[in-house]
Enzyme design. Structure first.
Site, PDB file in Angstrom:
ATOM      1  N   GLY A  96     -17.736 -66.720-112.829  1.00  0.00           N
ATOM      2  CA  GLY A  96     -18.101 -66.715-111.412  1.00  0.00           C
ATOM      3  C   GLY A  96     -19.301 -65.837-111.141  1.00  0.00           C
ATOM      4  O   GLY A  96     -19.302 -64.652-111.488  1.00  0.00           O
ATOM      5  N   ASN A 108     -20.832 -70.138-114.387  1.00  0.00           N
ATOM      6  CA  ASN A 108     -20.746 -70.471-112.955  1.00  0.00           C
ATOM      7  C   ASN A 108     -20.915 -71.974-112.788  1.00  0.00           C
ATOM      8  O   ASN A 108     -21.632 -72.609-113.553  1.00  0.00           O
ATOM      9  CB  ASN A 108     -21.848 -69.739-112.179  1.00  0.00           C
ATOM     10  CG  ASN A 108     -21.575 -69.736-110.686  1.00  0.00           C
ATOM     11  OD1 ASN A 108     -20.544 -69.241-110.240  1.00  0.00           O
ATOM     12  ND2 ASN A 108     -22.477 -70.299-109.908  1.00  0.00           N
ATOM     13  N   GLU A 117     -19.238 -65.067 -86.069  1.00  0.00           N
ATOM     14  CA  GLU A 117     -20.651 -65.144 -86.494  1.00  0.00           C
ATOM     15  C   GLU A 117     -21.167 -66.586 -86.387  1.00  0.00           C
ATOM     16  O   GLU A 117     -22.282 -66.829 -85.940  1.00  0.00           O
ATOM     17  CB  GLU A 117     -20.793 -64.629 -87.933  1.00  0.00           C
ATOM     18  CG  GLU A 117     -20.615 -63.117 -88.038  1.00  0.00           C
ATOM     19  CD  GLU A 117     -21.058 -62.540 -89.367  1.00  0.00           C
ATOM     20  OE1 GLU A 117     -20.848 -63.218 -90.393  1.00  0.00           O
ATOM     21  OE2 GLU A 117     -21.603 -61.425 -89.386  1.00  0.00           O
ATOM     22  N   ASP A 153     -12.931 -61.203-104.500  1.00  0.00           N
ATOM     23  CA  ASP A 153     -11.820 -61.707-103.684  1.00  0.00           C
ATOM     24  C   ASP A 153     -10.571 -62.001-104.506  1.00  0.00           C
ATOM     25  O   ASP A 153      -9.476 -62.126-103.955  1.00  0.00           O
ATOM     26  CB  ASP A 153     -12.253 -62.969-102.932  1.00  0.00           C
ATOM     27  CG  ASP A 153     -13.166 -62.637-101.762  1.00  0.00           C
ATOM     28  OD1 ASP A 153     -13.567 -61.466-101.645  1.00  0.00           O
ATOM     29  OD2 ASP A 153     -13.476 -63.541-100.971  1.00  0.00           O
ATOM     30  N   GLN A 192     -18.837 -56.206 -99.772  1.00  0.00           N
ATOM     31  CA  GLN A 192     -19.022 -54.761 -99.984  1.00  0.00           C
ATOM     32  C   GLN A 192     -18.103 -54.236-101.093  1.00  0.00           C
ATOM     33  O   GLN A 192     -18.548 -53.551-102.023  1.00  0.00           O
ATOM     34  CB  GLN A 192     -18.728 -54.027 -98.668  1.00  0.00           C
ATOM     35  CG  GLN A 192     -18.972 -52.551 -98.758  1.00  0.00           C
ATOM     36  CD  GLN A 192     -18.533 -51.768 -97.519  1.00  0.00           C
ATOM     37  OE1 GLN A 192     -18.560 -50.558 -97.542  1.00  0.00           O
ATOM     38  NE2 GLN A 192     -18.130 -52.430 -96.468  1.00  0.00           N
TER      39      GLN A 192
END
Ligand code: FAD
Length: 402
Positions: free
Chosen positions: A10, A37, A168, A298, A316
């Site tokens: 990834g 990837n 957003e 994640d 972050q």
């Protein structure tokens, strides 16, 4: 002596940072590094909402992996991971397989629909470049049909979820409406943008003053909020929502689901113990019982010791984890030095409201307006700097200095 093989799965935030750190820390004689990837490019998820609304072209959000990594030190394989066979230290790819001594799993997130009927079939999600591009194209196509078909639902967009991603996207879309209206000759008053959120507030958990700023900003631009309202079903015609006993059908040609993410299902399918695709890692970022498998981004589940709740999955934290993992792998490869425990340094978060507005808490300080929008671009530039130095900032940075 046989060189240890390091395989990184990834090229998201976590995978990319781990790779560029390892290529700096280890020489070619010390280890063989491979990055896998499914696309030839890395994309910055933090800008996907702009691609989806059509306010930023997706080429500005992605960068070719070969332009960032040092190909003399890292072998890049463009392929899809199908399964991880940890007992055999092998990764099965669509077109082959790889052996590893150390594995880094950074396969990211996917949309979580919580079993809501019809969402998978009838709603879009802002999860990657393809998803964002489909949303933009679909909205434009629906607007283009209106002058001949005059069906109001063609101009209705429903966004499920008022978290960061939903808000957003709503702001970008609301800002683009005047341009869409002019381009496709549709009446402004017929355009509806509706946000449906099951929680009792917009941006749950965020500072109430900042939430109020965001809601006012969006309502001023015509966004309708249905708070405390759950999506029960998505259909070909739109969605069915419920607030308490009250059930309502909202006809909409575009439904965007932005209310939930989970870790990549492949992690569970490969036999790792996981909660919604996220593996609870040890203090060194390893999967329990697998000293040679590190989890980044994640896919990793880490609890905040202050409240015993998981840290939300963000770019972050993925970046910081990448630093720790690269350092720990270098220690293991060399067989000397001390492994580093992961400690999250939360610098805050910023939610953009279009190109030049936003809200955020940075270093404990609340910011709104252009300052927040500016800060989002600073954060983005910092990431590009960590990834590829000043040249990458100049090439891809959203904040131009000259
Ligand atoms: P990802 O960035 O998800 O990347 C995973 C990579 O793995 C991708 O390149 C993918 O193509 C690849 N991949 C997946 N499956 C396979 C497979 N089977 N085989 C091969 N490759 C595969 N966070 C913030 O900190 N700040 C923000 O402002 C912010 N805004 C966001 C806005 C949006 C619209 C979204 C959706 C998320 C936002 N986030 C933000 C969250 C952040 O983007 C994620 O937490 C972050 O992308 C996670 O990084 P990752 O390294 O886990 O993997």
């Amino acid at each position: 002596m046989r060189k240890p093989k390091i395989v990184i799965l990834g090229a998201g935030y976590g995978g990319m940072i781990t790779t560029v750190r390892l290529q700096k820390m280890l020489s070619v004689s010390e280890a063989e590094i491979t990055l896998v990837n499914n696309n030839s490019y890395h994309y910055q998820t933090t800008w996907l909402h702009e691609n989806a609304a059509g306010t930023l072209h997706h080429d500005k959000t992605r960068l070719e992996i070969k332009d960032v990594i040092d190909s003399s030190k890292v072998n890049f394989v463009q392929d899809t991971v199908v399964e991880i066979k940890s007992a055999e230290k092998r990764v099965i790819l669509h077109n082959g397989e790889l052996e590893y001594d150390y594995l880094v799993v950074g396969l990211g997130f996917e949309s979580e629909t919580f079993g809501i009927k019809g969402l998978k079939e009838h709603a879009f999600s802002i999860a990657n470049i393809n998803g964002a591009r489909q949303i933009r194209d679909h909205i434009e196509y629906m607007f283009s049909l209106y002058p001949t078909q005059k069906r109001d639902e063609l101009l209705t967009v429903v966004v499920g979820g008022a978290g960061f991603t939903g808000i957003e996207f709503l702001a970008e879309l609301a800002n683009r409406v005047p341009e869409l209206v002019a381009e496709y000759d549709v009446p402004r008053e017929k355009v509806r943008i509706i946000c449906v959120e099951a929680a009792p507030t917009v941006l749950p958990g965020f500072d109430p003053e900042l939430v109020e700023y965001a809601v006012k900003f969006l309502e001023k631009r015509g966004v309708e909020f249905r708070i405390g309202t759950a999506i029960k079903e998505a259909t070909e015609e739109g969605i069915i929502v419920a607030k308490g006993e009250e059930v309502e059908e909202i006809k909409a040609a575009t439904v965007v689901w932005a209310a939930g993410v989970r870790g990549n299902a492949l992690v569970e399918q490969s036999g790792f113990e996981a909660m919604r695709g996220r593996i609870k890692v040890d203090e060194y970022m390893r999967a329990p019982g697998h000293d040679d498998v590190f989890i980044v981004g994640d896919a990793a589940l880490i609890f905040n010791p202050e409240n015993d709740r998981p840290y939300p999955p963000t770019a972050q934290i993925a970046i910081q984890e990448g630093y720790t993992i690269a350092q720990n792998i270098a220690v293991m490869v060399r067989g000397k030095g001390e492994m580093k425990k992961f400690v999250f340094d939360n610098k805050g978060s910023v939610c953009s409201l279009g190109h030049d507005d936003g809200i955020g808490v940075v270093m404990g300080r609340k910011i709104v307006g252009w300052q927040a929008a500016f800060m989002k671009k600073v954060i983005d530039n910092r990431y590009l700097f960590l990834l590829g130095g000043p040249l990458l900032v100049l090439k891809k940075g959203k904040l131009k200095f000259f």
